[in-house]
Write an enzyme that holds these catalytic residues in place. Structure first.
Site, mmCIF file in Angstrom:
data_model
loop_
_atom_site.group_PDB
_atom_site.id
_atom_site.type_symbol
_atom_site.label_atom_id
_atom_site.label_comp_id
_atom_site.label_asym_id
_atom_site.label_seq_id
_atom_site.Cartn_x
_atom_site.Cartn_y
_atom_site.Cartn_z
ATOM 1 N N TYR A 32 0.849 -1.188 0.000
ATOM 2 C CA TYR A 32 0.000 0.000 0.000
ATOM 3 C C TYR A 32 0.887 1.242 0.000
ATOM 4 O O TYR A 32 1.324 1.706 1.063
ATOM 5 C CB TYR A 32 -0.891 0.036 1.241
ATOM 6 N N PRO B 202 -22.715 -5.994 -4.211
ATOM 7 C CA PRO B 202 -22.856 -4.590 -3.866
ATOM 8 C C PRO B 202 -24.310 -4.173 -3.696
ATOM 9 O O PRO B 202 -25.196 -4.632 -4.406
ATOM 10 C CB PRO B 202 -22.210 -3.878 -5.079
ATOM 11 N N LEU B 203 -24.539 -3.315 -2.746
ATOM 12 C CA LEU B 203 -25.893 -2.855 -2.466
ATOM 13 C C LEU B 203 -26.407 -1.935 -3.570
ATOM 14 O O LEU B 203 -25.657 -1.170 -4.163
ATOM 15 C CB LEU B 203 -25.922 -2.109 -1.126
ATOM 16 N N PHE C 77 -13.033 -3.487 0.269
ATOM 17 C CA PHE C 77 -13.911 -2.547 -0.422
ATOM 18 C C PHE C 77 -15.305 -2.592 0.216
ATOM 19 O O PHE C 77 -16.304 -2.815 -0.460
ATOM 20 C CB PHE C 77 -14.001 -2.850 -1.915
ATOM 21 N N PRO C 78 -15.417 -2.381 1.535
ATOM 22 C CA PRO C 78 -16.701 -2.581 2.218
ATOM 23 C C PRO C 78 -17.806 -1.644 1.770
ATOM 24 O O PRO C 78 -18.987 -1.979 1.906
ATOM 25 C CB PRO C 78 -16.353 -2.336 3.695
ATOM 26 N N LEU C 79 -17.477 -0.489 1.219
ATOM 27 C CA LEU C 79 -18.531 0.407 0.759
ATOM 28 C C LEU C 79 -19.078 -0.019 -0.592
ATOM 29 O O LEU C 79 -20.029 0.563 -1.093
ATOM 30 C CB LEU C 79 -18.027 1.856 0.704
ATOM 31 N N GLY C 80 -18.480 -1.050 -1.174
ATOM 32 C CA GLY C 80 -18.998 -1.582 -2.420
ATOM 33 C C GLY C 80 -19.767 -2.870 -2.228
ATOM 34 O O GLY C 80 -20.173 -3.509 -3.180
ATOM 35 N N GLY C 81 -19.977 -3.281 -0.990
ATOM 36 C CA GLY C 81 -20.679 -4.534 -0.745
ATOM 37 C C GLY C 81 -21.413 -4.499 0.561
ATOM 38 O O GLY C 81 -21.211 -3.633 1.393
#
Length: 282
Positions: free
Chosen positions: A60, A217-218, A207-211
């Site tokens: 990273y 993904p929501l 990538f928690p905001l994509g799932g």
């Protein structure tokens, strides 16, 4: 959400809402590098707000800005309850994008580099990240995971995890050494999630905001509907829905912005009703 913490490996109590360090050094792997002072401020504020689980990796970074060095600069001396998870396996290509995969013989060097960069004598959790940006499966991980198991027996690693794996790969790993965490794309593999919950293994979607809820993904429209009803942001609803999926799920939203950090961590206080979850699932 009544359960706010998780016992990693049955012994390290961590808050289920943590922090992913990927975006500290750069917005994407292609760059450009971000201001390191902002990254340091974000890390210190995260810990002030109760984060005690930081997910990072030696790859990273961009140019002279690297997440592990920011973590060491910002947070040493480390708090006793802070758990730092790292990943080994991917190798950056000439453009900085992880495009190669380490061999078994290279893993020890990668773990030792993480120890040096983070200023630690032992890593709390190390994932073997396998494959590229495609989905999991299709290759054996036994030889590489056995190397990490040996490093664990030497005391350089406390707990082991696997990332981007399917059920067969998880079974390979568990036959070699205890697995404390699985880090996959999202919660789409409900069978793997159920196995993790039964075994007390943390399930950590990247990538928690994509799932979130269900197979992927929501839906943005459903997120917006629930967010409006609760007076929350869509990001907060996405994080809360992820945590509501299972008591073994941990969320690690990442950001290089203090404003977004505060927004994301406020999701810890957001409660979703059965109606909210039904609307999100559609």
């Amino acid at each position: 959400m009544t359960i706010k913490t998780f016992s990693l490996g049955g012994e390290l109590t961590i808050n289920r809402l943590g922090f992913g360090a990927m975006r500290l050094a750069m917005g994407t792997f292609a760059g450009p590098a971000r201001d390191p002072e902002t990254g340091i401020a974000v890390l210190r504020r995260a810990v002030e707000l109760g984060v005690n689980h930081i997910d990072t990796a030696g790859f990273y970074g961009r140019d002279a800005v690297w997440a592990n060095e920011l973590i060491r600069t910002a947070l040493t001396p480390y708090r006793d309850d802070l758990v730092i998870a790292t990943k080994v396996g991917p190798l950056p290509g000439p453009n900085g994008v992880p495009s190669g995969q380490a061999t078994a013989d290279q893993l020890r060097g990668l773990v030792e580099a993480d120890l040096r960069c983070l200023g630690l004598n032992r890593l709390d959790l190390v994932y073997l990240r396998v494959g590229g940006m495609t989905g999991p499966g299709g290759e054996s991980i036994a030889e590489r995971f056995a190397v990490l198991a040996e490093l664990r027996s030497e005391g350089l690693i406390k707990h082991l995890g696997v990332s981007n794996v399917d059920g067969a790969q998880l079974a390979e790993a568990r036959a070699i050494a205890p697995v404390a965490a699985v880090q996959n794309r999202h919660t789409g593999d409900m069978g793997l999630l159920a196995e993790s919950e039964e075994a007390g293994i943390a399930y950590v979607p990247y990538f928690p905001l994509g799932g979130g809820v269900g197979s992927g993904p929501l839906d943005a429209e459903r997120l917006g509907k629930v967010a409006a009803r609760l007076g929350a942001t869509t990001a907060q609803v996405a994080i809360a829905s992820l945590l509501a999926t299972s008591p073994t799920v941990l969320a690690i939203p990442g950001t290089g912005s203090l404003e977004h950090l505060e927004e994301n961590l406020a999701a810890n206080d957001l409660s979703l009703s059965d109606e909210d979850l039904s609307d999100l699932r559609g």
